[in-house]
Scaffold this active site. Structure first.
Site, PDB file in Angstrom:
ATOM      1  N   TYR A 109       0.861  -1.184   0.000  1.00  0.00           N
ATOM      2  CA  TYR A 109       0.000   0.000   0.000  1.00  0.00           C
ATOM      3  C   TYR A 109       0.896   1.232   0.000  1.00  0.00           C
ATOM      4  CZ  TYR A 109      -3.080   3.737   1.335  1.00  0.00           C
ATOM      5  OH  TYR A 109      -3.755   4.925   1.334  1.00  0.00           O
ATOM      6  N   GLU A 197      -2.830   7.794  -4.322  1.00  0.00           N
ATOM      7  CA  GLU A 197      -2.870   6.501  -3.651  1.00  0.00           C
ATOM      8  C   GLU A 197      -2.643   5.385  -4.668  1.00  0.00           C
ATOM      9  OE1 GLU A 197      -6.628   4.609  -2.359  1.00  0.00           O
ATOM     10  OE2 GLU A 197      -5.812   4.720  -0.329  1.00  0.00           O
TER      11      GLU A 197
END
Ligand code: GDP
Ligand code: MN
Length: 399
Positions: A109, A197
């Site tokens: 992530y 992101e």
């Protein structure tokens, strides 16, 4: 402003972030054609909507032939994809992105956000990729690496290397990880993003670091200096009420209640919503019509608020400082004459020329309910809404 995954990937790749080979399609046939064109044996078909969580909701499909691609697309085009981020109404699918599938070794992530408390860009990363960050912070909070960037020096190599080591990136790939991190940081800064992101950022079986997903959000107030970004706005993904407001220069946020609000000033608009709730109602919207509440702006505001079919009563709350209550009153009267509304309208005026304003409302002969204080206005709008509701229900029952 949000953009689509394929757009974010195109932008990030210009900043040195590696992404899979992919192509955009507007129909199932085109998707299959584009997959053939790019070659390979397996493809991922991804619904392009402004929301994450598509994988779990059926918006990301692995396909191994033409007909599988077409079939996956048939289930997407024209449908609404409902994910945990879209709300129950979902978001319409009008484009799909077809990518050559890659063999994943591990998922990471990676996020870049504005951290308001440190007033810095913060990098948030975790070796537990593939999950949403909210789930990671709930189940594996110790896996999260946080690092703030000193704006005067930018993201230096040593800091990027530190993050790579903390994520357990193998030495041979650290340099590529550094390039990825620095690319994202530069894109964030140069394009006035508020969020970048990549979830997941993957290490592939053949040892490459690839952004498999990408999401970027931009600062609306800085869009004027990035015409190439503002062009990417996709109204099909926005709340229709909010797009319409933005086009008219009104600051509007749609909510789920029944009491429409027309207010001048953001702070007063917030206070109005709170007071409506306190009085037992639910606001249908936040709306700041700004300082110069001219008749034209007030009329636009009425049309906008009434375009929401949930609205069953309207509260106009004006505090005139620079403004003048008599002008606003003229605006309200003119707006209601031009576009009569069938729901109760409560107007609370306060400030400069309030007496003149009240007179104009009284003389107009329109069924406007007046109030002096905000609390009074909120109570009146809630009770007017309730009695209107009862009347309508008894009317319906009588039929
Ligand atoms: P999201 O659910 O909206 O965040 O969409 P993503 O783009 O993140 O895709 C969801 C999941 O699909 C990812 O977390 C991956 O596990 C998987 N996925 C996406 N592309 C590929 C691919 O090329 N190969 C493999 N094996 N899995 C993929
Ligand atoms: Mn994702």
């Amino acid at each position: 402003m949000d953009i689509h995954e394929y757009q974010a990937k195109e932008i990030l790749s210009k900043f040195g972030v590696e992404v899979p080979v992919g192509a955009l399609a507007y129909s199932p046939e085109q998707a299959a054609y584009r997959a053939r064109e790019m070659g390979g044996e397996k493809w991922i078909v991804k619904a392009q909507v402004h929301a994450g969580g598509r994988g779990k909701a059926g918006g990301v499909k692995l396909c191994d032939c033409d007909s599988a691609i077409q079939q996956a697309c048939e289930g997407m085009f024209g449908q609404k994809l409902v994910t945990h981020q879209t709300g129950p109404a979902g978001k319409g699918i009008y484009r799909v992105y077809v990518e050559a599938a890659v063999a994943i070794d591990r998922e990471i992530y990676l996020g870049f956000v504005l951290d308001r408390s440190s007033q810095r860009v913060m990098i948030v990363a975790s070796a537990e990729g593939g999950m949403e960050i909210e789930d990671i912070s709930a189940s594996k909070p110790e896996s999260i690496v946080r690092s703030t960037v000193e704006p005067a020096v930018g993201l230096r190599e040593f800091q990027a290397r530190e993050i790579a080591f903390a994520l357990g990136i193998e030495p041979a790939l650290v340099q590529q990880m550094v390039r990825t991190l620095q690319g994202c940081y530069r894109a964030f800064l140069e394009l006035d993003a508020t969020m970048v992101e990549i979830n997941p950022l993957v290490v592939t079986a053949d040892k490459r670091i690839l952004a498999l997903d990408a999401k970027m959000t931009f600062d609306d107030n800085a869009l004027f200096r990035h015409p190439q970004i503002s062009e990417l706005r996709d109204k099909s993904q926005e709340d229709q009420r909010e797009s319409r407001a933005a086009d008219r220069g009104l600051s509007y946020v749609g909510l789920d209640g029944n009491i429409g609000c027309i207010v001048n000033g953001a702070g007063l608009a917030m206070a109005t919503m709170d007071t409506i709730k306190l009085a037992g109602g639910e606001p249908a919207n936040f709306l700041d019509i700004g300082g110069g509440a001219t008749p034209d702006r007030v009329a636009k505001a009425f049309r906008l608020v009434m375009s929401d079919s949930n609205v069953q009563a309207i509260l106009v709350n004006i505090f005139a400082g620079i403004n003048r209550c008599d002008w606003v009153a003229e605006g309200v009267v003119q707006a209601l004459r031009d576009n009569p509304v069938e729901v109760p309208v409560i107007v609370r005026l306060s400030g400069t020329n309030v007496k003149e304003g009240q007179k104009i409302l009284a003389k107009s002969g329109l069924p406007i309910i007046r109030a002096t204080t905000l609390m009074e206005a909120a109570e009146r709008v809630v009770s007017a809404w309730k009695s209107d509701l009862n009347q309508n229900t008894s009317l319906r029952a009588a039929k």
